[in-house]
Motif scaffolding. Sequence first.
Motif, PDB file in Angstrom:
ATOM      1  N   THR A   1       0.871  -1.054  -0.027  1.00 22.61           N
ATOM      2  CA  THR A   1      -0.036  -0.077  -0.104  1.00 22.61           C
ATOM      3  C   THR A   1       0.890   1.194  -0.020  1.00 22.61           C
ATOM      4  N   VAL A   2       0.642   2.329  -0.909  1.00 23.48           N
ATOM      5  CA  VAL A   2       1.169   3.525  -1.053  1.00 23.48           C
ATOM      6  C   VAL A   2       0.011   4.535  -1.194  1.00 23.48           C
ATOM      7  N   MET A   3       0.288   5.692  -1.048  1.00 22.85           N
ATOM      8  CA  MET A   3      -0.530   6.844  -1.600  1.00 22.85           C
ATOM      9  C   MET A   3      -0.546   7.203  -2.746  1.00 22.85           C
ATOM     10  N   VAL A   4      -1.628   7.230  -3.565  1.00 27.15           N
ATOM     11  CA  VAL A   4      -1.724   7.921  -4.806  1.00 27.15           C
ATOM     12  C   VAL A   4      -2.797   9.032  -4.947  1.00 27.15           C
ATOM     13  N   ASP A   5      -2.326  10.118  -5.164  1.00 29.41           N
ATOM     14  CA  ASP A   5      -3.157  11.207  -5.146  1.00 29.41           C
ATOM     15  C   ASP A   5      -4.011  11.369  -4.136  1.00 29.41           C
ATOM     16  N   GLY A   6      -3.338  11.073  -2.799  1.00 28.81           N
ATOM     17  CA  GLY A   6      -4.103  11.240  -1.508  1.00 28.81           C
ATOM     18  C   GLY A   6      -4.819  10.004  -0.976  1.00 28.81           C
ATOM     19  N   MET A   7      -4.841   8.981  -1.566  1.00 21.79           N
ATOM     20  CA  MET A   7      -5.492   7.979  -1.362  1.00 21.79           C
ATOM     21  C   MET A   7      -4.749   6.598  -1.199  1.00 21.79           C
ATOM     22  N   PRO A   8      -4.969   5.624  -0.395  1.00 24.60           N
ATOM     23  CA  PRO A   8      -4.144   4.318  -0.440  1.00 24.60           C
ATOM     24  C   PRO A   8      -4.507   3.789  -1.685  1.00 24.60           C
ATOM     25  N   ARG A   9      -3.596   2.956  -2.277  1.00 25.49           N
ATOM     26  CA  ARG A   9      -3.683   2.118  -3.379  1.00 25.49           C
ATOM     27  C   ARG A   9      -2.816   0.996  -3.090  1.00 25.49           C
ATOM     28  N   ARG A  10      -3.031  -0.442  -3.523  1.00 21.79           N
ATOM     29  CA  ARG A  10      -2.264  -1.407  -3.731  1.00 21.79           C
ATOM     30  C   ARG A  10      -1.352  -1.281  -4.997  1.00 21.79           C
ATOM     31  N   SER A  11      -0.126  -1.211  -4.576  1.00 19.22           N
ATOM     32  CA  SER A  11       0.886  -0.866  -5.775  1.00 19.22           C
ATOM     33  C   SER A  11       1.061  -2.334  -6.744  1.00 19.22           C
ATOM     34  N   CYS A  12       0.728  -3.276  -5.976  1.00 16.18           N
ATOM     35  CA  CYS A  12       1.089  -4.540  -6.894  1.00 16.18           C
ATOM     36  C   CYS A  12       0.165  -4.714  -8.146  1.00 16.18           C
ATOM     37  N   VAL A  13      -1.098  -3.905  -7.975  1.00 14.27           N
ATOM     38  CA  VAL A  13      -2.116  -4.305  -9.031  1.00 14.27           C
ATOM     39  C   VAL A  13      -2.239  -3.037  -9.755  1.00 14.27           C
TER      40      VAL A  13
ATOM     41  N   VAL B   1       2.521  10.361  -5.946  1.00 15.27           N
ATOM     42  CA  VAL B   1       2.853   8.866  -5.237  1.00 15.27           C
ATOM     43  C   VAL B   1       3.672   9.104  -4.206  1.00 15.27           C
ATOM     44  N   THR B   2       3.076   8.570  -2.950  1.00 11.82           N
ATOM     45  CA  THR B   2       3.713   8.818  -1.575  1.00 11.82           C
ATOM     46  C   THR B   2       4.027   7.358  -1.065  1.00 11.82           C
ATOM     47  N   THR B   3       5.325   6.940  -0.773  1.00 15.84           N
ATOM     48  CA  THR B   3       5.303   5.679  -0.234  1.00 15.84           C
ATOM     49  C   THR B   3       6.031   6.046   1.190  1.00 15.84           C
ATOM     50  N   ILE B   4       6.126   4.777   1.970  1.00 17.64           N
ATOM     51  CA  ILE B   4       6.405   4.790   3.390  1.00 17.64           C
ATOM     52  C   ILE B   4       7.617   5.624   3.592  1.00 17.64           C
ATOM     53  N   GLU B   5       8.513   5.821   2.736  1.00 17.16           N
ATOM     54  CA  GLU B   5       9.728   6.491   2.957  1.00 17.16           C
ATOM     55  C   GLU B   5       9.544   7.957   3.158  1.00 17.16           C
ATOM     56  N   ALA B   6       8.512   8.730   2.517  1.00  7.96           N
ATOM     57  CA  ALA B   6       8.086   9.999   2.697  1.00  7.96           C
ATOM     58  C   ALA B   6       6.977  10.336   3.403  1.00  7.96           C
ATOM     59  N   LEU B   7       6.234   9.377   3.752  1.00 11.41           N
ATOM     60  CA  LEU B   7       5.011   9.690   4.415  1.00 11.41           C
ATOM     61  C   LEU B   7       5.221  10.294   5.663  1.00 11.41           C
ATOM     62  N   ASP B   8       5.004  11.692   5.896  1.00 11.16           N
ATOM     63  CA  ASP B   8       5.515  12.435   7.217  1.00 11.16           C
ATOM     64  C   ASP B   8       4.128  13.402   7.382  1.00 11.16           C
ATOM     65  N   THR B   9       3.019  13.108   7.370  1.00 11.85           N
ATOM     66  CA  THR B   9       2.064  13.578   7.927  1.00 11.85           C
ATOM     67  C   THR B   9       1.825  13.672   9.474  1.00 11.85           C
ATOM     68  N   PRO B  10       1.337  14.701  10.160  1.00  6.14           N
ATOM     69  CA  PRO B  10       0.977  14.349  11.771  1.00  6.14           C
ATOM     70  C   PRO B  10       0.532  12.812  11.945  1.00  6.14           C
TER      71      PRO B  10
END
Length: 152
Positions: free
Chosen positions: A47-59, A70-79
């Motif tokens: 799961t990653v964020m795509v345009d602000g919503m969670p999305r399964r990147s494998c499909v 796209v925001t991955t866990i490496e850059a997810l830095d919200t409160p």
Amino acid sequence: MTTLTVNGKEHRLDLPGDTPLLWALRDELRLTGTKFGCGIAQCGACTVMVDGMPRRSCVTPLDTLEGADVTTIEALDTPEAQAVRKAWEQIDVPQCGYCQSGQIVTAAQLLLEVPNPTDEDIDNAMAGNACRCATYPRIRKAIHDAAALLEG
């Protein structure tokens, strides 16, 4: 060729359009925090964020992502993500840790949408995220703890 923004940086990926986002992230961009679990969008490890919503990147094929953010866990830095990470650490949620990036992305989005979730809210939001170590009670508690941290 697909152009998208990943973790704030624009990338032009010269890959077949049917390439799953997961493999572009891991193999091309070397962002390995997002994990391969099942390959059929059933476990949530990817799961990653795509345009602000969670999305399964494998499909998620690249040809559906032109111009996407796209925001991955490496850059997810919200409160919310910061609170989830802190709560995760405080009660030692992970065992093997494999599913944690997808769990954290999903939990952070839940807290953004539902700042004070009930057990039912948590169970519904997290239902698509499998944990092989079965730390579900700790995950639920950590989400409640993160909500409390955000409250104040």
